[in-house]
Write a protein that holds these residues in place. Structure first.
Motif, mmCIF file in Angstrom:
data_model
loop_
_atom_site.group_PDB
_atom_site.id
_atom_site.type_symbol
_atom_site.label_atom_id
_atom_site.label_comp_id
_atom_site.label_asym_id
_atom_site.label_seq_id
_atom_site.Cartn_x
_atom_site.Cartn_y
_atom_site.Cartn_z
ATOM 1 N N MET A 148 -15.470 1.606 -9.387
ATOM 2 C CA MET A 148 -14.200 0.914 -9.620
ATOM 3 C C MET A 148 -13.224 1.745 -10.438
ATOM 4 O O MET A 148 -12.014 1.552 -10.342
ATOM 5 N N SER A 149 -13.734 2.686 -11.240
ATOM 6 C CA SER A 149 -12.813 3.455 -12.062
ATOM 7 C C SER A 149 -11.885 4.305 -11.208
ATOM 8 O O SER A 149 -10.826 4.713 -11.651
ATOM 9 N N ARG A 150 -12.250 4.586 -9.968
ATOM 10 C CA ARG A 150 -11.401 5.418 -9.122
ATOM 11 C C ARG A 150 -10.512 4.617 -8.192
ATOM 12 O O ARG A 150 -9.795 5.169 -7.390
ATOM 13 N N VAL A 151 -10.594 3.298 -8.254
ATOM 14 C CA VAL A 151 -9.925 2.480 -7.245
ATOM 15 C C VAL A 151 -8.557 2.057 -7.760
ATOM 16 O O VAL A 151 -8.387 1.730 -8.926
ATOM 17 N N ASN A 152 -7.538 2.077 -6.864
ATOM 18 C CA ASN A 152 -6.208 1.652 -7.269
ATOM 19 C C ASN A 152 -5.948 0.178 -7.020
ATOM 20 O O ASN A 152 -5.235 -0.453 -7.764
ATOM 21 N N LYS A 153 -6.503 -0.326 -5.904
ATOM 22 C CA LYS A 153 -6.267 -1.733 -5.592
ATOM 23 C C LYS A 153 -7.501 -2.298 -4.928
ATOM 24 O O LYS A 153 -8.208 -1.601 -4.224
ATOM 25 N N VAL A 154 -7.706 -3.578 -5.116
ATOM 26 C CA VAL A 154 -8.780 -4.248 -4.406
ATOM 27 C C VAL A 154 -8.136 -5.268 -3.486
ATOM 28 O O VAL A 154 -7.360 -6.113 -3.930
ATOM 29 N N ILE A 155 -8.453 -5.174 -2.201
ATOM 30 C CA ILE A 155 -7.878 -6.120 -1.231
ATOM 31 C C ILE A 155 -9.032 -6.800 -0.534
ATOM 32 O O ILE A 155 -9.878 -6.138 0.067
ATOM 33 N N ILE A 156 -9.094 -8.114 -0.623
ATOM 34 C CA ILE A 156 -10.213 -8.826 -0.028
ATOM 35 C C ILE A 156 -9.720 -9.978 0.815
ATOM 36 O O ILE A 156 -8.583 -10.421 0.708
ATOM 37 N N GLY A 157 -10.615 -10.454 1.656
ATOM 38 C CA GLY A 157 -10.350 -11.691 2.384
ATOM 39 C C GLY A 157 -11.192 -12.766 1.738
ATOM 40 O O GLY A 157 -11.937 -12.525 0.805
ATOM 41 N N ILE A 207 0.856 -1.189 0.000
ATOM 42 C CA ILE A 207 0.000 0.000 0.000
ATOM 43 C C ILE A 207 0.880 1.223 0.000
ATOM 44 O O ILE A 207 1.726 1.374 0.876
ATOM 45 N N HIS A 208 0.676 2.106 -1.004
ATOM 46 C CA HIS A 208 1.446 3.359 -0.981
ATOM 47 C C HIS A 208 0.513 4.504 -0.598
ATOM 48 O O HIS A 208 -0.670 4.286 -0.362
ATOM 49 N N SER A 209 1.036 5.702 -0.513
ATOM 50 C CA SER A 209 0.186 6.777 0.022
ATOM 51 C C SER A 209 -0.793 7.288 -1.009
ATOM 52 O O SER A 209 -0.569 7.217 -2.207
ATOM 53 N N ASN A 210 -1.890 7.822 -0.492
ATOM 54 C CA ASN A 210 -2.947 8.398 -1.326
ATOM 55 C C ASN A 210 -3.551 7.400 -2.278
ATOM 56 O O ASN A 210 -3.958 7.752 -3.375
ATOM 57 N N GLU A 211 -3.591 6.166 -1.837
ATOM 58 C CA GLU A 211 -4.251 5.172 -2.672
ATOM 59 C C GLU A 211 -5.714 5.091 -2.312
ATOM 60 O O GLU A 211 -6.119 5.444 -1.204
ATOM 61 N N VAL A 212 -6.502 4.597 -3.250
ATOM 62 C CA VAL A 212 -7.892 4.278 -2.950
ATOM 63 C C VAL A 212 -8.006 2.762 -3.018
ATOM 64 O O VAL A 212 -7.727 2.159 -4.041
ATOM 65 N N PHE A 229 -4.289 6.687 3.342
ATOM 66 C CA PHE A 229 -4.982 6.247 2.138
ATOM 67 C C PHE A 229 -6.471 6.224 2.415
ATOM 68 O O PHE A 229 -6.914 6.473 3.539
ATOM 69 N N HIS A 230 -7.215 5.921 1.395
ATOM 70 C CA HIS A 230 -8.669 5.997 1.457
ATOM 71 C C HIS A 230 -9.230 4.612 1.181
ATOM 72 O O HIS A 230 -8.750 3.938 0.279
ATOM 73 N N SER A 284 -8.571 -3.293 -15.021
ATOM 74 C CA SER A 284 -7.167 -3.656 -14.815
ATOM 75 C C SER A 284 -6.660 -3.208 -13.463
ATOM 76 O O SER A 284 -5.587 -2.626 -13.343
ATOM 77 N N THR A 285 -7.441 -3.434 -12.448
ATOM 78 C CA THR A 285 -7.029 -3.119 -11.084
ATOM 79 C C THR A 285 -6.555 -4.413 -10.429
ATOM 80 O O THR A 285 -7.213 -5.427 -10.558
ATOM 81 N N PRO A 286 -5.423 -4.379 -9.717
ATOM 82 C CA PRO A 286 -4.963 -5.618 -9.097
ATOM 83 C C PRO A 286 -5.872 -6.069 -7.964
ATOM 84 O O PRO A 286 -6.361 -5.262 -7.189
ATOM 85 N N LEU A 287 -6.074 -7.376 -7.903
ATOM 86 C CA LEU A 287 -6.914 -7.957 -6.865
ATOM 87 C C LEU A 287 -6.026 -8.768 -5.946
ATOM 88 O O LEU A 287 -5.389 -9.742 -6.360
ATOM 89 N N ILE A 288 -5.943 -8.336 -4.700
ATOM 90 C CA ILE A 288 -5.041 -8.981 -3.743
ATOM 91 C C ILE A 288 -5.896 -9.688 -2.700
ATOM 92 O O ILE A 288 -6.823 -9.110 -2.150
ATOM 93 N N VAL A 289 -5.576 -10.930 -2.438
ATOM 94 C CA VAL A 289 -6.335 -11.713 -1.465
ATOM 95 C C VAL A 289 -5.450 -11.960 -0.256
ATOM 96 O O VAL A 289 -4.353 -12.504 -0.376
ATOM 97 N N CYS A 290 -5.920 -11.555 0.905
ATOM 98 C CA CYS A 290 -5.164 -11.802 2.139
ATOM 99 C C CYS A 290 -5.735 -13.054 2.778
ATOM 100 O O CYS A 290 -6.825 -13.020 3.330
ATOM 101 N N ALA A 291 -5.013 -14.158 2.687
ATOM 102 C CA ALA A 291 -5.539 -15.413 3.224
ATOM 103 C C ALA A 291 -4.432 -16.152 3.942
ATOM 104 O O ALA A 291 -3.410 -16.459 3.339
#
Lengths: 475, 376
Positions: free
Chosen positions: B251-260, B184-189, B212-213, B287-294
């Motif tokens: 979604m057009s404003r989102v930088n990353k998607v992080i889900i469980g 996560i970097h700064s000022n991300e959504v 970040f937001h 084309s937003t990266p989808l990160i899964v924390c598991a």
């Protein structure tokens, strides 16, 4: 005498403002004297100057129209303006103008017209000094460019400029002039949508209107309340309600003496439209309907008697509703029924009057199909569609939008309604429609959008942020 | 010896049937009571609504229970112990099929037993897993281990290994949260859906150093997103809650998607809360990266086309309430709890042992579980 003084002072003021950009004018003058055509920059600067002067005139007019202050001698004020103007630096050429509008008392209309004429003459004289050979193009340009540019400038709607304080002030002034209460904004705003209105829901707009309302017709007041409370919702319903209300307004309308119906009625409608816009932003279909009504009104010949004119207008509106909405629905339904085969599982989203109409027609024509109604919080409009379809006897399933990827493998077609169809082919509809289309594409399910032609709109848009309407966040 | 074995099997039969003639020892009674209590809690806690236990807690309790069984049950060889644990495991999985962490922990413990047995027997077995096809062919089919040998230290070793597993389980959330600043970097959504304790810890850890937001999709009908949003905003993160219908719009404003997720399947796909598939598709479209924390204990050797066990439904009262009256009887209403997300929509898995691509899942599985334990 006073007039002459004024006009000379005005001319002086103009040239002082002009002094601010005197350097550029000299360039232009030089270019003209040399007989060359003006370069694009110079033309643009000329046009900007014209626009600036027009804006000055408009501001003057706006201020004076609702003044109750008695008229002090305008001469003294003008004198102090002209004293101020030379001391102002060129880059702040605007400030003498703003000082003028805040201090100035009311001027009579005749005086204003005289001023305007004098200003135009002064401009032409100034132009004449620069060279006769090039006079034709500039004077032609001075008339044409404002008209050319104005559509581009006017087209930027105010509801997407909420973060620009100048635009907000302009809107407030306009509403004040039309005597319509301004809607208060919510205190804490979501930064993602700072360019859109985020209204406070505490008090409805109509609390500030006195009873009986003299400015706004009571039917329109009622309609506005119905819009803002969500009692009348849905593109078609809102348009039809609007047209019926306009019919009532036209019936109750009486032409004032010395006025023409075709012009005065249009002016009467303007505050109503602003009021309805404040209650809930107008949809594309409503906008088109209003344009049609205004066109019909202005096409009324001046020799027409009032009763005949009113009858004609009422029948025009009836025809519009019949053609563009009712008959259109029948035609679309006839085409769409060909696409529904026996054994289909059709997915619909939310409550679209047109799609419901199509499904009911198809059921009447003895097609065998079942429907899946997808709904979303917080409005839960799908329940209304569900009730209508179940009442008809259609076999229905009901899910929320988060379950759509579970249910989509069973679906054979998706039918969607539209709020507007944009000029680049994009469909604007209730939030969540794009999601349904996206998931349907992932499962290779065909998506059909049903939309009447009166909802077509010349705007273009690529995402849902740039222009939108924000709902109530407390449901 | 024979008498002892008979005795222990009798005790086991006692535990399995409710018609208990006589409790054999206090320990057995206590153990069986504990197991019954655990099963009852599993059954109750899986209704979907109400206080959902986190999978971490379930995993820890399962492991603790298995440790107790290892310590207190009567067994003489590794094979016996594995049989006991398999039986209990099957019972627990049957109570709540959607709670896969139970089965995962059982398989981990089985693998631990195999390893400890192999270590005590002779270290050659440790590397002799299922590695090469050549070995499978030359060794003549599946290994004919019967785990019959008795080792004195086996019990103690297994219990110690299970303790290590428990420590690992307790630290998973922290290990995942430690990796937050790398991603996560700064000022991300950042966008997330529903409520995941892992993601919560992840974001809170990053918020200590970066601003970040976060946008949370509320995930109807239970709207756990609301709790997530309040919890995040208490930590000082700027949060916005949106309805599920607005996921694609925003979604057009989102930088990353992080889900469980609830489970990570054997092919790298997910079984996550409903609405996640839509979120993943929208992220792929933009084309937003989808990160899964598991964490690793969620990795399960199941595949998603096991139709009857994949989906779970809860009462549709939340979707269409009884107040709707007449139309209720004529309408089918569904309220699924889980969604399948295929592995090609996922960019990265973050687990307690680091970041992995979804295509690497098969390798992680072979390290955690023995292939013979995939089917309990």
């Amino acid at each position: 005498m006073a007039d002459a003084d004024e006009t000379s002072k005005q001319a002086e003021r103009n040239t002082n403002v002009g002094d601010g950009i005197a350097v550029k004018k000299q360039d232009i003058a030089r270019a003209k004297n040399e007989g060359k055509e003006l370069t694009k920059d110079e033309k643009q600067r000329l046009r900007k100057e014209k626009k600036q002067q027009k804006k000055n005139k408009k501001d003057d007019k706006g201020e004076s129209e609702h003044e109750n202050v008695p008229l002090p001698p305008s001469q003294a004020v003008v004198q102090c303006q002209s004293q101020k103007a030379p001391s102002v630096a060129p880059s702040l050429a605007l400030t003498p103008v703003s000082v003028c509008t805040s201090e100035k008392p009311a001027k009579s209309k005749a005086e204003q017209r005289a001023e305007r004429r004098a200003r135009q003459e002064a401009d032409r004289a100034a132009k004449g000094k620069k060279g006769e050979s090039a006079q034709q193009p500039p004077s032609g340009k001075s008339k044409a460019p404002p008209n050319e540019l104005q559509p581009v400038v006017k087209r930027l709607p105010e509801h997407v400029q909420v973060d620009d304080p100048a635009a907000v002030r302009k809107l407030a002034k306009k509403l004040e002039r039309q005597q319509i209460p301004v809607r208060s904004e919510y205190g804490y705003k979501v930064s993602l949508f700072s360019h859109l209105h985020q209204y406070s829901r505490k008090a409805p707009l109509t609390q500030q209107i006195s009873i009986p309302s003299t400015v706004i017709h009571p039917y329109i007041v009622r309609l506005g309340l119905q819009y803002s409370q969500g009692i009348v919702a849905g593109s078609n319903a809102r348009s039809i309600a609007l047209l019926h209300a306009f019919q009532k307004v036209i019936q109750d309308y009486k032409t004032p003496p010395n006025e023409e119906l075709s012009r005065d009625l249009v002016n009467k409608l303007k505050p109503y439209i602003s009021y309805l816009n404040q209650c809930r932003p107008l949809s594309a279909s409503m906008g088109n309907a209003i344009k049609y009504v205004k066109k019909e009104i202005s096409n009324i010949p001046c020799l027409c008697k009032e009763e005949e004119a009113k009858k004609q207008l009422l029948s025009c509106i009836d025809n519009y509703i019949k053609e563009k909405i009712t008959l259109a629905a029948t035609t679309i339904s006839a085409y769409a029924i060909e696409k529904i085969s026996n054994g289909d599982v059709i997915l619909v989203y939310g409550c679209s009057s047109l799609v419901n109409h199509i499904l009911c027609d198809a059921f009447d024509k003895k097609r065998k199909f079942s429907v899946i109604v997808v709904d979303s919080r917080p409005r839960l409009e799908g329940r209304e569609a569900l009730r209508r379809l179940v009442k008809k006897g259609i076999c229905c399933t009901y899910v929320l939008i988060s379950a759509v990827s579970y249910i989509l493998p069973e679906v054979s077609k998706v039918f969607l309604g539209a709020h507007a169809l944009l000029a680049n082919g994009y469909v604007m509809s209730r939030v969540g429609t794009s999601q349904i289309a996206l998931v349907a594409k992932a499962y290779n399910v065909p998506v059909l959008v049903c939309c009447e032609t009166y909802k077509f709109c010349e705007r273009v848009q690529t995402d849902s942020f740039v222009s939108n309407e924000l709902g109530n966040q407390y449901t | 010896m024979v008498f002892l074995i008979l005795y222990s099997t009798l005790a086991m039969i006692d535990v399995h049937s409710f018609k208990r003639t006589m409790p054999v020892t206090d320990k057995e009674v206590a153990l069986s009571e504990r197991i019954e209590a655990f099963l009852a809690e599993l059954k109750r806690g899986g209704s979907g609504a109400g206080t959902l236990r986190g999978s971490g807690e379930t995993a820890r309790e399962t492991t603790a229970l298995l440790r107790r069984i290892t310590g207190q049950a009567q067994w003489s060889s590794a094979g016996d112990l594995m049989e006991i644990i398999r039986k209990e495991g099957r019972r627990m999985m049957a109570t709540q099929p959607s709670e896969t962490t139970v089965g995962n922990m059982v398989r981990r413990v089985l693998k631990i037993i195999r390893e400890e047995y192999a270590r005590l027997r002779g270290s050659s077995e440790v590397t002799d897993q299922q590695e090469s096809l050549h070995q499978l062919l030359t060794s003549g089919g599946l290994s004919e281990e019967n785990f019959g040998q008795h080792f004195k230290d086996l019990r103690a070793n297994v219990i110690e290994a299970i303790n290590e597993l428990l420590t690992e389980l307790e630290a998973t959330t922290d290990h995942i949260a430690m990796q937050a600043l790398e991603h996560i970097h700064s000022n991300e959504v950042i966008m997330t859906i529903g409520r995941s304790r892992t993601v919560e810890a992840f974001l809170k850890d990053a918020a200590l150093k970066r601003k970040f937001h976060v946008i949370v999709a509320e995930c109807a009908p239970f709207c756990q997103g609301h709790e997530m949003a309040t919890s995040l905003s208490e930590a000082g993160i700027e949060t916005t809650v949106i309805a599920d219908a607005a996921i694609f719009a925003v979604m057009s404003r989102v930088n990353k998607v992080i889900i469980g997720t609830q489970t990570v399947l054997a092919n790298g796909g997910l079984r996550a809360v409903n609405g996640t598939h839509t979120l993943a598709l929208a992220a792929r479209h933009h084309s937003t990266p989808l990160i899964v924390c598991a964490p690793m204990f969620k990795l399960s050797p199941q595949f998603h086309n096991e139709e009857d066990t994949f989906h779970k439904f809860v009462s549709p009262h939340e979707v269409l309430p009884f107040t709707e009256g007449e139309i209720l009887s004529k309408v089918n209403v569904y309220c699924p709890v889980f969604d399948y997300v295929p592995p090609e929509l996922i960019t990265l898995f973050i687990s307690n042992i680091g970041g992995n691509a979804p295509s690497y899942t098969y390798r992680l599985m072979s390290e955690l579980y023995h292939p013979e334990d995939h089917e309990l």
